[in-house]
Design an enzyme around this catalytic site. Structure first.
Site, mmCIF file in Angstrom:
data_model
loop_
_atom_site.group_PDB
_atom_site.id
_atom_site.type_symbol
_atom_site.label_atom_id
_atom_site.label_comp_id
_atom_site.label_asym_id
_atom_site.label_seq_id
_atom_site.Cartn_x
_atom_site.Cartn_y
_atom_site.Cartn_z
ATOM 1 N N LYS A 35 0.833 -1.197 0.000
ATOM 2 C CA LYS A 35 0.000 0.000 0.000
ATOM 3 C C LYS A 35 0.878 1.261 0.000
ATOM 4 C CE LYS A 35 -0.358 0.026 5.046
ATOM 5 N NZ LYS A 35 -1.240 0.077 6.217
ATOM 6 N N ARG A 131 -9.953 0.539 15.795
ATOM 7 C CA ARG A 131 -10.149 1.379 14.616
ATOM 8 C C ARG A 131 -11.296 0.792 13.795
ATOM 9 N NH1 ARG A 131 -4.292 2.068 11.844
ATOM 10 N NH2 ARG A 131 -4.766 -0.139 11.466
ATOM 11 N N TYR A 256 16.208 30.179 7.046
ATOM 12 C CA TYR A 256 15.042 30.873 7.571
ATOM 13 C C TYR A 256 15.065 30.896 9.100
ATOM 14 C CZ TYR A 256 12.961 30.664 2.909
ATOM 15 O OH TYR A 256 12.711 30.812 1.571
ATOM 16 N N MET A 304 12.445 24.374 1.236
ATOM 17 C CA MET A 304 11.652 23.557 0.325
ATOM 18 C C MET A 304 12.517 22.778 -0.657
ATOM 19 S SD MET A 304 8.627 24.664 -2.335
ATOM 20 C CE MET A 304 7.477 25.129 -1.042
#
Length: 360
Positions: A35, A131, A256, A304
């Site tokens: 998956k 779940r 940053y 990024m």
């Protein structure tokens, strides 16, 4: 040639890890869980690599199953969350998929459907994960209902471990007790419980089918044990290139927020990878990286498209050098620990703009 940021996938390591899972499964059979796009490694490539090894595959969604069939995978495919819409039942029939039925509304949908063929199903039993799944007390009634539906072939029951990654917990034994009681009552059905962590719990029964997932891709499923300690091989090597080098002077800040400042002259490199590629933005200063045969560390915030590294330990590094973000030299689980997450998230988070390059 473009930016040389790549995810190299070692398909032989993948097969090695599957064989290890099968050895740990003992007399049970291991179905390969592919998956989430093969845990970020590429669904079709992963399935084809395991085509001669695995006799069953498992995915999370109908879309993933359709991709496997389009890729030529002929083995049974288990839909771990079952179908999400009653209209999908006919697709399960036509593609010979095996949905896991976990809720009353799914069972009713099958009862009311015009199948147009044979539908093989599994039933999910909630033994403590809380779940999905029917309560163990309802199992007898649900099994009886499933067996009355014309065209339905009830294959077996599944459950899912909540805490198997922790060797000191007691929940797994409790879950096994509930599930084993059902297995004794229904010897004609197949039973499946073990996720990757369950393969390394020696006292846990393997039942008929295990479901190895993250271990196939070389990351650890256990809390306090590394993939290497478990005998697993890294499958993905995330690699980029060093694109620039400069020397920071005392007081110079990086990136940053200026979250890191040099206290002494420091050689710094810029690597062509960032959170836009799936490298975790929250990886702090000091996260390990490999270059030129040595370990170095990140500096400041991840951007990024790039990140900064401290080249003090690699004085011979030059622009264009290969940089391993994780792989054989820097385990993905180690990077994950620095970033406050797990290897699962990092592997599945590598974005589509990073080409996958496959080797045997």
């Amino acid at each position: 040639m473009g930016r040389q940021t790549r995810a190299y996938v070692d398909l032989e390591a993948l097969r090695y890890n599957f064989r290890l899972a099968q050895r740990h499964a003992g007399e049970a059979a291991a179905m390969a869980v592919v998956k989430a796009d093969g845990y970020g490694h590429g669904l079709e490539a992963v399935a084809r690599a395991l085509d001669s090894e695995a006799t069953r595959f498992a995915v999370a969604s109908l879309e993933e199953a359709e991709r496997l069939r389009s890729a030529g995978i002929e083995q049974p495919i288990v839909l771990l969350q079952g179908f999400h819409d009653p209209d999908d039942i006919r697709t399960c029939v036509s593609l010979a998929l095996e949905p896991v039925v976990h809720s009353e509304h799914q069972l009713v949908a099958i009862e009311q459907a015009s199948l147009g063929g044979s539908l093989a199903v599994w039933l999910k039993i909630n033994t403590g994960m809380n779940r999905l799944g029917f309560p163990p007390a309802d199992a007898d009634a649900v099994i009886a209902r499933a067996r009355l539906i014309e065209g339905v072939n009830l294959l077996g029951l599944m459950t899912h471990y909540a805490c198997a990654d922790d060797r000191d917990e007691t929940m797994t034994a409790h879950q096994n007790g509930l599930f084993s009681a059902l297995a004794r009552r229904y010897p004609d059905l197949m039973f499946s419980a073990s996720n990757s962590a369950g393969h390394f719990r020696e006292s846990s029964p393997r039942f008929d089918w295990t479901r190895p997932g993250i271990m196939l891709y070389g990351a650890t499923p256990m809390i306090a044990e590394s993939a290497a300690e478990l005998g697993l091989r890294a499958v993905m090597t995330l690699e980029a290139r060093l694109t620039a080098i400069r020397t920071l002077q005392p007081g110079d800040a990086v990136g940053y927020g200026s979250t890191w400042r040099a206290e002494q002259p420091t050689p710094m490199g810029i690597v062509s990878i960032g959170y836009g590629d799936g490298y975790p933005r929250h990886a702090p200063t000091g996260t390990p990286i490999w270059i030129d045969g040595v370990r170095i560390t990140t500096l400041g915030r991840v951007s990024m498209d790039m990140l900064a590294v401290n080249l003090t330990a690699a004085p011979h590094a030059r622009p264009g050098d290969k940089v391993e973000l994780w792989g054989a030299n820097v385990p993905v689980d180690e990077v994950a620990r620095h970033a406050g997450t797990i290897g699962y998230e990092l592997l599945t988070g590598v974005t589509a703009r990073v080409p996958r390059v496959y080797s045997e």
